[in-house]
Design a protein around this motif. Sequence first.
Motif, short mmCIF file in Angstrom:
data_model
loop_
_atom_site.label_atom_id
_atom_site.label_comp_id
_atom_site.label_asym_id
_atom_site.label_seq_id
_atom_site.Cartn_x
_atom_site.Cartn_y
_atom_site.Cartn_z
N GLU A 93 0.83 -1.21 0.00
CA GLU A 93 0.00 0.00 0.00
C GLU A 93 0.87 1.26 0.00
O GLU A 93 0.57 2.24 -0.69
CB GLU A 93 -0.94 0.00 1.20
CG GLU A 93 -2.04 -1.04 1.10
CD GLU A 93 -2.83 -1.21 2.39
OE1 GLU A 93 -2.48 -0.58 3.41
OE2 GLU A 93 -3.81 -1.97 2.36
N ILE B 128 2.30 1.79 -3.49
CA ILE B 128 1.29 2.36 -4.39
C ILE B 128 1.13 3.85 -4.12
O ILE B 128 1.06 4.66 -5.04
CB ILE B 128 -0.05 1.61 -4.25
CG1 ILE B 128 0.11 0.18 -4.78
CG2 ILE B 128 -1.17 2.34 -4.99
CD1 ILE B 128 -1.06 -0.75 -4.45
N TRP C 107 4.20 5.73 -5.43
CA TRP C 107 4.61 5.43 -6.80
C TRP C 107 4.88 6.73 -7.56
O TRP C 107 4.08 7.66 -7.48
CB TRP C 107 3.51 4.64 -7.51
CG TRP C 107 3.99 4.03 -8.79
CD1 TRP C 107 3.83 4.54 -10.03
CD2 TRP C 107 4.69 2.80 -8.93
NE1 TRP C 107 4.41 3.71 -10.95
CE2 TRP C 107 4.94 2.63 -10.31
CE3 TRP C 107 5.13 1.84 -8.03
CZ2 TRP C 107 5.62 1.53 -10.82
CZ3 TRP C 107 5.81 0.74 -8.54
CH2 TRP C 107 6.04 0.60 -9.92
N LYS D 170 4.79 9.69 -9.92
CA LYS D 170 3.68 10.16 -10.76
C LYS D 170 4.05 10.20 -12.24
O LYS D 170 3.18 10.14 -13.09
CB LYS D 170 3.23 11.56 -10.30
CG LYS D 170 2.82 11.62 -8.85
CD LYS D 170 1.65 10.72 -8.55
CE LYS D 170 1.28 10.82 -7.09
NZ LYS D 170 0.82 9.58 -6.53
N SER E 101 2.64 3.04 -15.97
CA SER E 101 1.97 1.81 -15.55
C SER E 101 2.11 1.53 -14.06
O SER E 101 2.74 0.57 -13.66
CB SER E 101 2.51 0.63 -16.35
OG SER E 101 3.91 0.53 -16.15
N PRO F 283 0.81 0.49 -10.27
CA PRO F 283 -0.15 -0.49 -9.75
C PRO F 283 -1.38 0.19 -9.18
O PRO F 283 -1.30 1.31 -8.67
CB PRO F 283 0.64 -1.22 -8.67
CG PRO F 283 1.67 -0.23 -8.24
CD PRO F 283 2.00 0.59 -9.44
N LYS F 284 -2.53 -0.48 -9.25
CA LYS F 284 -3.78 0.06 -8.72
C LYS F 284 -4.14 -0.56 -7.37
O LYS F 284 -4.68 0.09 -6.50
CB LYS F 284 -4.93 -0.19 -9.70
CG LYS F 284 -4.68 0.38 -11.09
CD LYS F 284 -4.63 1.87 -11.07
CE LYS F 284 -4.46 2.40 -12.48
NZ LYS F 284 -3.42 3.35 -12.66
N THR F 285 -3.85 -1.86 -7.21
CA THR F 285 -4.15 -2.56 -5.96
C THR F 285 -2.92 -3.33 -5.50
O THR F 285 -1.97 -3.52 -6.27
CB THR F 285 -5.31 -3.58 -6.14
OG1 THR F 285 -4.86 -4.65 -6.98
CG2 THR F 285 -6.54 -2.92 -6.74
N ASP G 150 -1.69 -6.18 -7.63
CA ASP G 150 -0.93 -5.88 -8.84
C ASP G 150 0.57 -5.84 -8.58
O ASP G 150 1.35 -5.71 -9.51
CB ASP G 150 -1.35 -4.52 -9.42
CG ASP G 150 -2.78 -4.51 -9.90
OD1 ASP G 150 -3.35 -5.59 -10.15
OD2 ASP G 150 -3.35 -3.40 -10.03
N PRO H 107 -1.46 -4.01 -16.57
CA PRO H 107 -2.91 -3.85 -16.49
C PRO H 107 -3.61 -4.72 -17.53
O PRO H 107 -3.14 -4.87 -18.64
CB PRO H 107 -3.14 -2.37 -16.77
CG PRO H 107 -1.89 -1.89 -17.41
CD PRO H 107 -0.79 -2.80 -16.99
#
Length: 118
Positions: free
Chosen positions: A35, A38, A41, A43, A47, A49-51, A54, A94
């Motif tokens: 978490e 993420i 990460w 900017k 690509s 991660p979203k969750t 991932d 993704p």
Amino acid sequence: MALKELIEIKFRLADGSDIGPNKYTPATTVGSLKEKIIAQWPKDKDSGPKTINDVKLINAGRILENNKTLGESRLPVAEVPGGVITMHVVVRPPMNEKARDKLQDDSMNKGGCACTIL
């Protein structure tokens, strides 16, 4: 808590850049580390991660499990006293909705044993 108990970790991304280093307690879970990755990460990278699903964290060749703590996941061979531990971050590319649905359907259809008796 003693400062000695903290574990200093940096996360190496696929392009060779790093997130961190930061210090964590041995009770920190791998899921919470993901978490933080993420949230931090870069900017400018496309690509991201979203969750947490991932992201895979690899330490000394082992993929770490989300529900394990750092204390449970540590490998004494991989640590240098007073040094920074580098964990590698692998991001699942993704998937579009159609590919994700097919992956779920395929996993539902697989099952049973494929034994052959000669």
